[in-house]
Design a protein around this motif. Structure first.
Motif, PDB file in Angstrom:
ATOM      1  N   ALA A 158       4.331  32.115  52.656  1.00 35.13           N
ATOM      2  CA  ALA A 158       5.335  32.294  51.600  1.00 35.13           C
ATOM      3  C   ALA A 158       5.440  31.054  50.725  1.00 35.13           C
ATOM      4  N   ALA A 159       5.099  29.894  51.300  1.00 32.83           N
ATOM      5  CA  ALA A 159       5.149  28.625  50.562  1.00 32.83           C
ATOM      6  C   ALA A 159       3.807  28.284  49.914  1.00 32.83           C
ATOM      7  N   GLY A 160       2.808  29.162  50.080  1.00 33.05           N
ATOM      8  CA  GLY A 160       1.487  28.903  49.507  1.00 33.05           C
ATOM      9  C   GLY A 160       0.634  27.989  50.360  1.00 33.05           C
ATOM     10  N   SER A 161       0.931  27.885  51.645  1.00 30.72           N
ATOM     11  CA  SER A 161       0.181  27.020  52.558  1.00 30.72           C
ATOM     12  C   SER A 161      -0.402  27.883  53.678  1.00 30.72           C
ATOM     13  N   SER A 162      -0.812  27.231  54.773  1.00 30.09           N
ATOM     14  CA  SER A 162      -1.411  27.971  55.892  1.00 30.09           C
ATOM     15  C   SER A 162      -1.378  27.118  57.161  1.00 30.09           C
ATOM     16  N   LEU A 163      -1.689  27.754  58.273  1.00 24.42           N
ATOM     17  CA  LEU A 163      -1.729  27.037  59.553  1.00 24.42           C
ATOM     18  C   LEU A 163      -2.739  25.892  59.519  1.00 24.42           C
ATOM     19  N   GLU A 164      -3.825  26.053  58.790  1.00 30.61           N
ATOM     20  CA  GLU A 164      -4.872  25.035  58.711  1.00 30.61           C
ATOM     21  C   GLU A 164      -4.411  23.787  57.970  1.00 30.61           C
ATOM     22  N   ARG A 165      -3.264  23.862  57.302  1.00 29.17           N
ATOM     23  CA  ARG A 165      -2.760  22.726  56.523  1.00 29.17           C
ATOM     24  C   ARG A 165      -1.613  22.003  57.239  1.00 29.17           C
ATOM     25  N   ILE A 166      -1.351  22.406  58.479  1.00 26.26           N
ATOM     26  CA  ILE A 166      -0.304  21.741  59.266  1.00 26.26           C
ATOM     27  C   ILE A 166      -0.733  20.303  59.553  1.00 26.26           C
ATOM     28  N   VAL A 167       0.187  19.357  59.340  1.00 25.21           N
ATOM     29  CA  VAL A 167      -0.098  17.956  59.654  1.00 25.21           C
ATOM     30  C   VAL A 167       0.692  17.472  60.872  1.00 25.21           C
ATOM     31  N   SER A 168       1.806  18.150  61.183  1.00 20.49           N
ATOM     32  CA  SER A 168       2.636  17.712  62.306  1.00 20.49           C
ATOM     33  C   SER A 168       3.414  18.897  62.878  1.00 20.49           C
ATOM     34  N   VAL A 169       3.506  18.939  64.217  1.00 20.12           N
ATOM     35  CA  VAL A 169       4.256  19.979  64.907  1.00 20.12           C
ATOM     36  C   VAL A 169       5.159  19.323  65.947  1.00 20.12           C
ATOM     37  N   THR A 170       6.404  19.746  65.987  1.00 17.93           N
ATOM     38  CA  THR A 170       7.293  19.389  67.089  1.00 17.93           C
ATOM     39  C   THR A 170       7.544  20.659  67.876  1.00 17.93           C
ATOM     40  N   VAL A 171       7.244  20.609  69.167  1.00 20.43           N
ATOM     41  CA  VAL A 171       7.423  21.752  70.062  1.00 20.43           C
ATOM     42  C   VAL A 171       8.609  21.448  70.962  1.00 20.43           C
ATOM     43  N   TYR A 172       9.627  22.283  70.879  1.00 18.54           N
ATOM     44  CA  TYR A 172      10.780  22.169  71.772  1.00 18.54           C
ATOM     45  C   TYR A 172      10.613  23.217  72.859  1.00 18.54           C
ATOM     46  N   VAL A 173      10.648  22.789  74.119  1.00 14.06           N
ATOM     47  CA  VAL A 173      10.545  23.713  75.251  1.00 14.06           C
ATOM     48  C   VAL A 173      11.766  23.557  76.146  1.00 14.06           C
ATOM     49  N   THR A 174      12.151  24.645  76.778  1.00 18.89           N
ATOM     50  CA  THR A 174      13.302  24.589  77.684  1.00 18.89           C
ATOM     51  C   THR A 174      12.905  24.107  79.066  1.00 18.89           C
ATOM     52  N   ASP A 175      11.618  24.207  79.396  1.00 17.04           N
ATOM     53  CA  ASP A 175      11.151  23.830  80.734  1.00 17.04           C
ATOM     54  C   ASP A 175       9.768  23.187  80.608  1.00 17.04           C
ATOM     55  N   ILE A 176       9.669  21.926  80.937  1.00 17.27           N
ATOM     56  CA  ILE A 176       8.390  21.205  80.815  1.00 17.27           C
ATOM     57  C   ILE A 176       7.316  21.794  81.729  1.00 17.27           C
ATOM     58  N   ASP A 177       7.716  22.518  82.752  1.00 15.53           N
ATOM     59  CA  ASP A 177       6.732  23.172  83.627  1.00 15.53           C
ATOM     60  C   ASP A 177       5.935  24.247  82.893  1.00 15.53           C
ATOM     61  N   ASN A 178       6.437  24.712  81.748  1.00 12.10           N
ATOM     62  CA  ASN A 178       5.703  25.683  80.933  1.00 12.10           C
ATOM     63  C   ASN A 178       4.631  25.025  80.067  1.00 12.10           C
TER      64      ASN A 178
END
Length: 124
Positions: free
Chosen positions: A63-83
């Protein structure tokens, strides 16, 4: 500075006072994406939730004219580090050889009982 507030027709409207993404200075800043589909359904299991959250990120970026291939940074929040091993495997399956910078953070509780949330910065 030129800012554009992104609307995503394929996802539910945000319930709070925020935009799904903001495009500014050549970047797209994607708000945290939970693994809820267009009808608000959260799939069962961490693998399916990673894939749904990335499907949502993909919809926002497109929708913003970008794509997954243009990702430069991701923060992943998880509820359980065992996952983490399952999250990492699904993450790698979705992004393939593309390896943006990444942070993982444990968040003991996320909305709607979700097991993870993704926050992304990409090139516009």
């Amino acid at each position: 500075m030129d800012m554009k507030f992104i609307k995503v027709p394929d996802l539910p409207e945000p319930a709070g006072h925020y935009s799904p993404a903001v495009s500014a200075n050549g970047f797209v800043f994607v708000a945290g994406q939970l693994p809820r589909d267009a009808h608000g359904v959260v799939p069962a299991g961490i693998d399916a939730q990673v894939r749904q959250a990335f499907a949502n990120v993909d919809a926002v970026l497109r929708a913003a004219g970008s794509s997954l291939e243009r990702i430069v940074s991701v923060t992943v929040y998880v509820t359980d580090i065992d996952n983490w091993p399952t999250v990492n495997a699904a993450y790698a399956a979705v992004l393939g050889n593309h390896k943006p910078a990444r942070t993982i953070a444990v968040s003991p509780q996320l909305h709607f009982g979700c097991l993870l949330e993704l926050q992304v910065v990409a090139l516009a």
